[in-house]
Design a protein around this motif. Structure first.
Motif, PDB file in Angstrom:
ATOM      1  N   HIS A  67       0.820  -1.207   0.000  1.00  0.00           N
ATOM      2  CA  HIS A  67       0.000   0.000   0.000  1.00  0.00           C
ATOM      3  C   HIS A  67       0.859   1.265   0.000  1.00  0.00           C
ATOM      4  O   HIS A  67       0.584   2.206  -0.753  1.00  0.00           O
ATOM      5  N   GLU A  68       1.889   1.269   0.810  1.00  0.00           N
ATOM      6  CA  GLU A  68       2.752   2.448   0.917  1.00  0.00           C
ATOM      7  C   GLU A  68       3.407   2.777  -0.418  1.00  0.00           C
ATOM      8  O   GLU A  68       3.537   3.941  -0.798  1.00  0.00           O
ATOM      9  N   THR A  69       3.829   1.758  -1.146  1.00  0.00           N
ATOM     10  CA  THR A  69       4.454   1.956  -2.453  1.00  0.00           C
ATOM     11  C   THR A  69       3.454   2.532  -3.445  1.00  0.00           C
ATOM     12  O   THR A  69       3.762   3.486  -4.184  1.00  0.00           O
ATOM     13  N   ALA A  70       2.270   1.979  -3.462  1.00  0.00           N
ATOM     14  CA  ALA A  70       1.233   2.472  -4.372  1.00  0.00           C
ATOM     15  C   ALA A  70       0.877   3.914  -4.048  1.00  0.00           C
ATOM     16  O   ALA A  70       0.756   4.759  -4.950  1.00  0.00           O
ATOM     17  N   MET A  71       0.716   4.222  -2.772  1.00  0.00           N
ATOM     18  CA  MET A  71       0.358   5.583  -2.371  1.00  0.00           C
ATOM     19  C   MET A  71       1.476   6.570  -2.697  1.00  0.00           C
ATOM     20  O   MET A  71       1.208   7.701  -3.115  1.00  0.00           O
ATOM     21  N   ALA A  72       2.718   6.157  -2.543  1.00  0.00           N
ATOM     22  CA  ALA A  72       3.843   7.035  -2.872  1.00  0.00           C
ATOM     23  C   ALA A  72       3.834   7.375  -4.360  1.00  0.00           C
ATOM     24  O   ALA A  72       4.053   8.524  -4.750  1.00  0.00           O
TER      25      ALA A  72
END
Length: 87
Positions: A67-72
């Protein structure tokens, strides 16, 4: 010739009036319009179910993005767009 099956359903007056108006505008009978509409709806739903199954299969196989990668990535895209809008 492809064989057909008769399907019966109940529609409220407003819906049947709309069906008749749209069918008439397109030069179709009520039956033909409903048959085309049902066929199209079934194809769209089948495509959606296939799309969902592809996601489930990817998840089961571990093909995921944290999720963090996608949001970044999304945040970076938004920032880039906002910068272009300011220029």
């Amino acid at each position: 010739m492809e064989s057909t099956v008769v399907v019966t359903t109940r529609l409220d007056k407003a819906t049947i009036d709309l069906v008749d108006r749209v069918a008439s505008a397109g030069g179709h009978s009520r039956s033909r319009f409903v048959a085309m509409a049902v066929a199209e709806a079934a194809k769209r739903e089948a495509a959606f179910l296939s799309f969902v199954q592809e996601g489930i299969d990817d998840l089961d196989a571990g093909r995921t993005v944290p999720h963090e990668t996608a949001m970044a990535k999304l945040d970076a895209m938004v920032a880039k767009h906002e910068a272009r809008c300011r220029d």
